[in-house]
Design an enzyme around this catalytic site. Structure first.
Site, PDB file in Angstrom:
ATOM      1  N   HIS A   1      -8.434  -3.323  -6.455  1.00 25.81           N
ATOM      2  CA  HIS A   1      -8.044  -2.479  -5.105  1.00 25.81           C
ATOM      3  C   HIS A   1      -9.367  -2.633  -4.217  1.00 25.81           C
ATOM      4  O   HIS A   1      -9.860  -1.600  -3.940  1.00 25.81           O
ATOM      5  CB  HIS A   1      -7.540  -1.247  -5.360  1.00 25.81           C
ATOM      6  CG  HIS A   1      -6.922  -0.697  -4.414  1.00 25.81           C
ATOM      7  ND1 HIS A   1      -5.601  -1.017  -4.166  1.00 25.81           N
ATOM      8  CD2 HIS A   1      -7.121   0.208  -3.671  1.00 25.81           C
ATOM      9  CE1 HIS A   1      -4.970  -0.143  -3.211  1.00 25.81           C
ATOM     10  NE2 HIS A   1      -5.823   0.506  -2.735  1.00 25.81           N
TER      11      HIS A   1
ATOM     12  N   ARG B   1       0.978  -1.261  -0.063  1.00 25.65           N
ATOM     13  CA  ARG B   1       0.143  -0.132   0.000  1.00 25.65           C
ATOM     14  C   ARG B   1       0.925   1.252   0.039  1.00 25.65           C
ATOM     15  O   ARG B   1       0.529   2.317  -0.566  1.00 25.65           O
ATOM     16  CB  ARG B   1      -1.132  -0.105   1.280  1.00 25.65           C
ATOM     17  CG  ARG B   1      -1.868  -1.010   1.275  1.00 25.65           C
ATOM     18  CD  ARG B   1      -2.958  -1.061   2.318  1.00 25.65           C
ATOM     19  NE  ARG B   1      -3.846   0.287   2.163  1.00 25.65           N
ATOM     20  CZ  ARG B   1      -5.000   0.234   2.773  1.00 25.65           C
ATOM     21  NH1 ARG B   1      -5.052  -0.381   3.646  1.00 25.65           N
ATOM     22  NH2 ARG B   1      -5.770   1.585   2.432  1.00 25.65           N
TER      23      ARG B   1
ATOM     24  N   TYR C   1     -19.441  13.591 -10.003  1.00 27.25           N
ATOM     25  CA  TYR C   1     -19.611  14.825 -10.899  1.00 27.25           C
ATOM     26  C   TYR C   1     -18.538  15.109 -11.589  1.00 27.25           C
ATOM     27  O   TYR C   1     -18.544  15.954 -12.426  1.00 27.25           O
ATOM     28  CB  TYR C   1     -19.767  16.114  -9.941  1.00 27.25           C
ATOM     29  CG  TYR C   1     -21.224  15.829  -8.918  1.00 27.25           C
ATOM     30  CD1 TYR C   1     -22.230  16.070  -9.575  1.00 27.25           C
ATOM     31  CD2 TYR C   1     -20.765  16.079  -7.618  1.00 27.25           C
ATOM     32  CE1 TYR C   1     -23.365  16.016  -8.776  1.00 27.25           C
ATOM     33  CE2 TYR C   1     -22.099  16.142  -6.722  1.00 27.25           C
ATOM     34  CZ  TYR C   1     -23.477  16.140  -7.303  1.00 27.25           C
ATOM     35  OH  TYR C   1     -24.212  15.942  -6.598  1.00 27.25           O
TER      36      TYR C   1
END
Length: 820
Positions: A86, A40, A130
């Protein structure tokens, strides 16, 4: 329920292992730490990506969201990445996607975003539903040839799919875009660099494997931040590149707009990397309100899509250099701590610049080798098929007849293999051929393709067999990437051989400092005043109010230490540059803006103490009291000032000079008297002492000046009266006598001359700055004023307007190395 459980027989464990709990905890923590480190938090040295970055790009690649396709909803990309590769939550994935689209966060953004993706003010991006995104063109270079077995793949989290362990990476992305991350017990912070510089260094290292870090720094000048700004100091860059760790000082870029009206502006155009612009402006505003930064009247953020523009407007009369230094000290510089830590073979390792490039070169050579093997296999297979097609064209009639007579495709293939010795692949291909492929024109095309494939096989074989050819391919592809995406450096780098102080940042120049009786001060460059012959009117040097007049004028450097003495006997200390620089026609700023004065005191004298070493300061009051004090007592002057002399009754401090301990002193009076005596006649006293009588003044007479005489053979005494007349007289005409005598007549003050205004020892090459009470100033050379004896009227020095008078004189040595 409980009875059912109790009825069940105990089952012994098949294998029980006794372990120490501290060892188990230690190993479990190490396993957890390594999973965080490798899975990570840290980038891979080969492609410079963390798993989440790599998975986002690969998901976009698999979705077909390329730079040439339309934008796709960010939520769709995040969902695809989370569902397939993921499984750590959508917020972390979207945050990463957003950062890869921010041109102020990444030097070469890997994502082309559409919509609100945040700002330098730390404004958050719009919700993923958006915004839209697609891969940037340069990101496709990271994935180019991934379908040619160039990298290893592993199963995804649920074994449904496979994902790449690393991307092919056509450029050294670890250094180009940098990286940051915090793992367990370690962190990485790699600055971004210029693509062209990194590629040039990579090519140089391929050609010169023994190259050192300094050799590579001939190409990589230093980090190149997307927000530009300036790195201060090359030594820190070298340390970071050589050791993998270092601290860089990054300074904002700005320019100063000077105004004749005194309201200067500082325009900030670039800020340090990862600095929050809104927070920067807010902190500057807080310091202005609290008084930690003085001299600012307005602060505006005029930034737009075209770039940063923060306007700092100075107060009228404020010293813009001081404001600049305060901003640099507290806000316009930040430290970037470099930790070049990345995963090498799955293990975290701190790398030097050379080691990072070596790891990338090894990766890229492996990618090119595996791609060449893949393409060679493809070309060899194609060549084999083309050989079969050529044979089929040459035996077209027999092959057609053979296929027509076969019962089915399987019989036809077997017959082709037996009759013409075709391989299985060739027979399969021939059976599927259309009749039109057996024409003579088609045969020519097959021969051309066959020759082309043979050239490819030869080229690919050379790459795999010759290391030089392999390196040449790697270098050529790097050059093509540089040609396509390379751009100019944005971050400047300046040398820093020593610590930068306020004084270091201010140009050293000679200045004229003017002080009025009402306590207004200002500084002007001496270059504003040209030499004139004596008797001139001069030019405007200050806009003096009707009820005010010039009191003192001093020539000093911006770096000189100035001691300001007040009428109450207090002394303050400043640097020359702390006096606001203004135009000739400006009035100046109130001294309380420069000095921490009490309400009822005003500065009356200023001394340049920069060249004072083991010397003394001598003060004189209007009533003729003189005092000599060692300079050591003036070392630590508080911002609120310290006592310089004990002033009693109606007396006030009048003048100050410096001596070296063996000088003669000369006191001049308003009525034209002068007395010369050895400074040893005035014992050294403490600062709080009043002093002793230096001259026996006549009725209504007052002391005007005190001068130190160290070289009487080359020095003359310049005396100028209030009406503009003056003379120079050899010091030999002022015989030494005992302290507290009446002295001798220096100049006639009756009639046209008027009272004495100023007296100074000068040399022939000195430049004089004669100031009138109304603010006129004239610059002339001392040699232009006649040498005459004592007790004379002298010659015209400055032509004055009606009602005006000479107020002060400043002297500047011809080589500008010191000032009076």
């Amino acid at each position: 329920m409980s009875s059912e459980i109790s009825d069940q027989p105990d089952i012994e464990a098949a294998d029980i292992e006794a372990v120490r709990i501290e060892e188990e905890m230690e190993q479990s923590y190490i396993d957890y730490a390594m999973s965080v480190i490798a899975g990570r938090a840290l980038p891979d040295v080969r492609d410079g990506l963390k798993p989440v970055h790599r998975r986002i790009l690969y998901a976009m690649h698999e979705m077909g969201v390329k730079s040439t396709s339309g934008h796709r909803k960010s939520s769709s990309i995040v969902g695809e990445t989370m569902g397939n590769y993921h499984p750590h939550g959508d917020s972390s994935i979207y945050d990463t996607l957003v950062r890869m689209a921010q041109d102020f966060a990444m030097r070469y953004p890997l994502v082309d975003g559409q919509g609100n993706f945040g700002s330098m003010d730390d404004d958050p991006a719009a919700a993923m539903r958006y915004t839209e995104a697609r891969m940037a063109s340069i990101a496709e270079e990271m994935l180019d040839d991934i379908d040619k077995d160039t990298v290893d793949f592993s199963s995804n989290y649920d074994d449904r799919l496979t994902e790449p362990d690393v991307l092919p990476a056509a450029f050294p992305n670890l250094l180009v875009n940098g990286a940051s991350g915090i793992a367990v017990g370690m962190s990485t912070k790699i600055p971004p660099h210029n693509l062209g510089e990194i590629i040039d260094a990579t090519i140089h290292l391929i050609d010169n494997p023994e190259a050192s870090v300094p050799d590579l720094m001939e190409y990589v000048k230093g980090p190149d931040f997307p927000t530009g700004a300036t790195i201060v100091g090359r030594d820190s860059i070298h340390k970071a590149y050589a050791e993998g760790r270092g601290r860089l000082r990054v300074r904002a870029d700005y320019e100063i707009e000077r105004s004749d009206r005194g309201s200067d502006k500082i325009i900030i155009t670039e800020i340090p990397y990862q600095k929050n612009k809104a927070r920067l402006v807010e902190r500057i505003a807080d310091d202005i309100k609290s008084g930690d930064i003085e001299g600012i009247s307005d602060l505006r953020d005029e930034s737009d899509r075209d770039g940063v523009r923060i306007v700092v407007e100075c107060k009228r009369g404020a010293n813009v250099d001081i404001v600049e230094n305060q901003l640099l000290d507290n806000h316009l510089e930040s430290t970037f701590g470099v930790i070049l830590l990345a995963l090498v073979d799955g293990q975290p390792q701190v790398l030097s610049l050379k080691e990072a490039l070596e790891e990338y070169i090894a990766h890229r050579k492996e990618v090119v080798r595996r791609r060449s093997e893949y393409e060679l296999d493809e070309a060899t297979h194609r060549s084999h098929i083309l050989e079969g097609r050529l044979q089929a064209v040459q035996n077209a009639d027999d092959i057609v007849e053979l296929i027509r007579s076969a019962e089915d495709r399987s019989d036809a293939k077997d017959a082709l293999r037996e009759t013409f010795d075709f391989s299985t692949d060739q027979a399969d291909h021939i059976v599927r051929m259309q009749l039109g492929s057996l024409t003579s024109m088609e045969a020519d095309e097959i021969r051309d393709e066959y020759e082309s494939v043979q050239q490819d096989i030869k080229r690919l074989s050379a790459i795999l067999e010759d290391e030089t050819e392999l390196n040449a391919v790697v270098k050529q592809e790097l050059r093509e990437t540089k040609s396509e995406y390379g751009d100019e450096r944005r971050t400047n780098i300046i040398d820093d051989h020593r610590d930068v102080t306020h004084e270091d940042l201010i140009p050293e120049e000679q200045s004229v400092i003017v002080l009025t009786e009402s306590g207004y001060v200002k500084r002007m460059s001496v270059d504003q005043f040209d030499d004139q012959r004596r008797g001139g009117k001069g030019i405007i040097g200050a806009d003096v109010k009707e009820d005010d007049r010039v009191a003192r004028v001093l020539c000093a450097s911006t770096h000189d230490r100035l001691l300001w003495f007040t009428d109450k006997g207090t002394v303050y200390s400043t640097k020359g540059y702390e006096v606001p620089e203004m135009g000739r026609t400006a009035r100046g700023t109130a001294a309380v803006n420069v000095l921490n004065l009490d309400e009822d005191e005003s500065p009356v004298a200023v001394v340049n103490a920069s060249d004072v070493d083991d010397e003394y300061l001598v003060t004189i009051t209007k009533q003729g009291y003189i005092k000599r004090t060692h300079v050591d007592e003036y070392e630590n002057i508080l911002s609120t000032g310290i006592i310089a002399a004990d002033i009693e009754n109606e007396d006030v401090l009048q003048d100050v000079t410096t001596t070296d301990g063996d000088d003669d002193l000369l006191i001049s009076s308003r009525n034209g008297m002068a007395i010369r005596f050895s400074e040893s006649d005035v014992r050294s006293m403490g600062r709080s002492a009043r002093g002793v009588k230096g001259i026996n003044l006549g009725e209504a007479d007052t002391a005007v000046c005190v001068s130190s005489i160290s070289d009487p053979d080359s020095t003359t005494l310049l005396t100028v009266t209030e009406n503009g007349y003056g003379k120079r007289t050899p010091l030999s005409e002022y015989r030494p006598q005992s302290r507290y005598g009446k002295g001798v007549v220096d100049i006639k003050t009756s009639g046209r001359n008027g009272p004495v205004a100023a007296v100074r020892p000068v040399e022939d090459d000195d430049h004089l700055f004669v100031y009138s009470a109304s603010g006129q100033i004239m610059r002339t050379r001392a040699a232009d004023i006649s040498r005459v004896g004592r007790n004379t009227k002298g010659v015209i020095v400055m032509e004055l307007e009606s009602g005006d008078s000479v107020a002060a004189i400043g002297t500047l040595c011809s080589d500008s190395c010191s000032t009076e």
